[in-house]
Design a protein around this motif. Sequence first.
Motif, PDB file in Angstrom:
ATOM      1  N   THR A  99      96.862  48.699  24.190  1.00  0.00           N
ATOM      2  CA  THR A  99      96.649  47.302  24.573  1.00  0.00           C
ATOM      3  C   THR A  99      95.263  47.106  25.168  1.00  0.00           C
ATOM      4  N   PHE A 100      94.215  47.209  24.348  1.00  0.00           N
ATOM      5  CA  PHE A 100      92.866  46.958  24.845  1.00  0.00           C
ATOM      6  C   PHE A 100      92.302  45.640  24.300  1.00  0.00           C
ATOM      7  N   GLU A 101      93.153  44.832  23.714  1.00  0.00           N
ATOM      8  CA  GLU A 101      92.772  43.471  23.339  1.00  0.00           C
ATOM      9  C   GLU A 101      93.990  42.590  23.514  1.00  0.00           C
ATOM     10  N   SER A 102      93.725  41.388  23.994  1.00  0.00           N
ATOM     11  CA  SER A 102      94.833  40.505  24.373  1.00  0.00           C
ATOM     12  C   SER A 102      95.149  39.484  23.297  1.00  0.00           C
ATOM     13  N   LEU A 103      94.484  39.585  22.133  1.00  0.00           N
ATOM     14  CA  LEU A 103      94.687  38.606  21.071  1.00  0.00           C
ATOM     15  C   LEU A 103      95.944  38.924  20.274  1.00  0.00           C
ATOM     16  N   ASP A 104      96.724  37.908  19.984  1.00  0.00           N
ATOM     17  CA  ASP A 104      97.902  38.078  19.138  1.00  0.00           C
ATOM     18  C   ASP A 104      97.487  37.793  17.702  1.00  0.00           C
ATOM     19  N   ASP A 105      96.802  38.781  17.072  1.00  0.00           N
ATOM     20  CA  ASP A 105      96.193  38.577  15.763  1.00  0.00           C
ATOM     21  C   ASP A 105      96.870  39.376  14.655  1.00  0.00           C
ATOM     22  N   GLY A 106      98.005  39.987  14.948  1.00  0.00           N
ATOM     23  CA  GLY A 106      98.703  40.765  13.943  1.00  0.00           C
ATOM     24  C   GLY A 106      98.072  42.105  13.648  1.00  0.00           C
ATOM     25  N   ILE A 107      97.116  42.509  14.470  1.00  0.00           N
ATOM     26  CA  ILE A 107      96.453  43.807  14.316  1.00  0.00           C
ATOM     27  C   ILE A 107      96.811  44.659  15.521  1.00  0.00           C
ATOM     28  N   ASP A 108      97.311  45.853  15.264  1.00  0.00           N
ATOM     29  CA  ASP A 108      97.783  46.694  16.357  1.00  0.00           C
ATOM     30  C   ASP A 108      97.202  48.100  16.252  1.00  0.00           C
ATOM     31  N   SER A 109      96.812  48.632  17.392  1.00  0.00           N
ATOM     32  CA  SER A 109      96.282  49.994  17.464  1.00  0.00           C
ATOM     33  C   SER A 109      97.279  50.904  18.169  1.00  0.00           C
ATOM     34  N   TYR A 110      97.331  52.152  17.710  1.00  0.00           N
ATOM     35  CA  TYR A 110      98.244  53.145  18.276  1.00  0.00           C
ATOM     36  C   TYR A 110      97.521  54.479  18.431  1.00  0.00           C
ATOM     37  N   TYR A 111      97.998  55.266  19.365  1.00  0.00           N
ATOM     38  CA  TYR A 111      97.443  56.599  19.564  1.00  0.00           C
ATOM     39  C   TYR A 111      98.560  57.568  19.944  1.00  0.00           C
ATOM     40  N   GLY A 112      98.330  58.856  19.639  1.00  0.00           N
ATOM     41  CA  GLY A 112      99.306  59.860  20.034  1.00  0.00           C
ATOM     42  C   GLY A 112      98.939  61.242  19.520  1.00  0.00           C
ATOM     43  N   THR A 125      94.783  51.908  13.418  1.00  0.00           N
ATOM     44  CA  THR A 125      94.854  50.467  13.611  1.00  0.00           C
ATOM     45  C   THR A 125      95.380  49.864  12.324  1.00  0.00           C
ATOM     46  N   VAL A 126      96.446  49.096  12.420  1.00  0.00           N
ATOM     47  CA  VAL A 126      97.134  48.581  11.234  1.00  0.00           C
ATOM     48  C   VAL A 126      97.239  47.063  11.306  1.00  0.00           C
ATOM     49  N   SER A 127      97.326  46.436  10.128  1.00  0.00           N
ATOM     50  CA  SER A 127      97.530  44.999  10.057  1.00  0.00           C
ATOM     51  C   SER A 127      98.661  44.702   9.092  1.00  0.00           C
ATOM     52  N   GLY A 128      99.122  43.453   9.106  1.00  0.00           N
ATOM     53  CA  GLY A 128     100.230  43.063   8.256  1.00  0.00           C
ATOM     54  C   GLY A 128      99.915  43.126   6.784  1.00  0.00           C
ATOM     55  N   GLY A 129      98.627  43.263   6.410  1.00  0.00           N
ATOM     56  CA  GLY A 129      98.235  43.364   5.019  1.00  0.00           C
ATOM     57  C   GLY A 129      98.283  44.767   4.482  1.00  0.00           C
ATOM     58  N   ASN A 222      89.972  43.916   6.003  1.00  0.00           N
ATOM     59  CA  ASN A 222      90.230  43.185   7.229  1.00  0.00           C
ATOM     60  C   ASN A 222      89.202  43.627   8.260  1.00  0.00           C
ATOM     61  N   TRP A 223      88.154  42.812   8.459  1.00  0.00           N
ATOM     62  CA  TRP A 223      87.043  43.262   9.298  1.00  0.00           C
ATOM     63  C   TRP A 223      87.434  43.427  10.762  1.00  0.00           C
ATOM     64  N   GLN A 224      88.343  42.600  11.244  1.00  0.00           N
ATOM     65  CA  GLN A 224      88.755  42.767  12.634  1.00  0.00           C
ATOM     66  C   GLN A 224      89.564  44.039  12.823  1.00  0.00           C
ATOM     67  N   ASN A 225      90.342  44.396  11.822  1.00  0.00           N
ATOM     68  CA  ASN A 225      91.064  45.669  11.848  1.00  0.00           C
ATOM     69  C   ASN A 225      90.073  46.820  11.978  1.00  0.00           C
ATOM     70  N   ALA A 226      89.010  46.787  11.139  1.00  0.00           N
ATOM     71  CA  ALA A 226      87.986  47.841  11.180  1.00  0.00           C
ATOM     72  C   ALA A 226      87.310  47.885  12.541  1.00  0.00           C
ATOM     73  N   ALA A 227      86.871  46.731  13.028  1.00  0.00           N
ATOM     74  CA  ALA A 227      86.158  46.688  14.308  1.00  0.00           C
ATOM     75  C   ALA A 227      87.027  47.197  15.447  1.00  0.00           C
ATOM     76  N   GLN A 228      88.291  46.793  15.430  1.00  0.00           N
ATOM     77  CA  GLN A 228      89.183  47.237  16.501  1.00  0.00           C
ATOM     78  C   GLN A 228      89.354  48.751  16.483  1.00  0.00           C
ATOM     79  N   GLN A 229      89.439  49.333  15.285  1.00  0.00           N
ATOM     80  CA  GLN A 229      89.573  50.786  15.199  1.00  0.00           C
ATOM     81  C   GLN A 229      88.322  51.491  15.701  1.00  0.00           C
ATOM     82  N   TYR A 230      87.131  50.964  15.387  1.00  0.00           N
ATOM     83  CA  TYR A 230      85.897  51.613  15.846  1.00  0.00           C
ATOM     84  C   TYR A 230      85.785  51.565  17.372  1.00  0.00           C
ATOM     85  N   ILE A 231      86.265  50.483  17.960  1.00  0.00           N
ATOM     86  CA  ILE A 231      86.279  50.428  19.421  1.00  0.00           C
ATOM     87  C   ILE A 231      87.332  51.373  19.981  1.00  0.00           C
ATOM     88  N   GLN A 232      88.471  51.502  19.304  1.00  0.00           N
ATOM     89  CA  GLN A 232      89.465  52.474  19.760  1.00  0.00           C
ATOM     90  C   GLN A 232      88.887  53.888  19.732  1.00  0.00           C
TER      91      GLN A 232
END
Length: 414
Positions: A99-112, A125-129, A222-232
């Motif tokens: 949870t490092f972004e508060s936007l409800d944009d259908g893009i979610d990041s996970y780690y483990g 980082t995954v999206s509904g597409g 999905n550019w936001q998906n990509a950007a979110q993953q690079y920040i993760q």
Amino acid sequence: MKWKKIFSTKLALLVLLLAALVMTVPVSAVDSPLFSISGKTTMVDSNDDISIYNNNEATHLSDYQLVTFANVIPISSDEISLPITLNGKEYVVPLTHNTFESLDDGIDSYYGAIPGITNSMMLITVSGGNTIYGSIHLDDETIIISPVQNQRSAITKSPLHSVYSSTSLTDSGYGLSFCLTDDDTVVTDQMSSSLVSSESRAYAYPRILIVTDSYFVSSESNWQNAAQQYIQETNYQLNRNDIQAYMYIAGYDSSKSSSLLSYPLNGNSPREAFKSVYSIADLNSYQADIGVYFSGYDLPGSTALGQAESPTSSAKRYAWVQMAADQDNTSVVTGNYQARVSVTIHEIGHLYGASHGQAFEYTSTSGSRIWTVMKDEYRPSHSWDYSSPSYHGDANHNNAGLIASNKFTVAGYI
């Protein structure tokens, strides 16, 4: 702590490209996938009528696979269990929602971590597409999962992805300059003991605004998906015990694409375009301490892949990172996941005061000589680590110490 312009639009070009891919990928690679998600992965071969986005990555890989994914994580949950196959072995990976972004944009990041593999970490980082950007960090390699199908040519419900190991990337033995900035203006080469001793062990939480132009938007599924993953990926490095910084995404903005692409650089870097088009007031309106421009610019006549503001300025808030493949020197693969993440981590490191001079060369467990991420050139073999005495460095090569000592300054711009 919560924590990839060429389009093939004709079938003839598609067949040629996929034929080249099949020549590179042995049949055994299809029979024994490098990575798959159980029940949700389809292997792709040359008989499939799929237009793909080619960033020239394939010609520089010795081994990779083409796959599609379907409905990987049907419901976003705080904790999930993901059944995967890695190098022929099956695992069930417990993943935590990041949870490092508060936007409800259908893009979610996970780690483990992968059970039974020491020092492993899976970041996706995954999206509904049915789009996945991800990495699996192991001791001596990183497994990359990245879409290669552009959104405009996406004729299938599940976009095409490439899966490969970082060890499959061809290293020409030549590097490309990371920055246009002379490192001597960034920070002195030697660390002082007072700086190291002043490192804070509390967490800092800077907020980051991500802006982009039409190239990055149109070249990604999905550019936001990509950007979110690079920040993760960057947060994975900043989250270490000897740094303890963690960035939150304040927002995404592609509304000023035309202004960014039409700005007269006159020999300057795209960072200047970013700083001119997005004022301090714009950053402040997002409550963003820093901003990063994921750019389609390939600066003519330059092999630089990014630039951050010099820490000698009053506030270090702007960085440019190149998403496009560099056309001035094609001996090193750029514009792919590996290069994009490297330059993102590198330039954000500069915003925190990290220095080229503090980069460190070390011997990996396989005996290879590897540089840490703040080295002044990009090569696929370089690590994404910031140097420190406990992470490939010493008292005089401690970029983690520099970042730790500046993190509250960065987090205090707003």
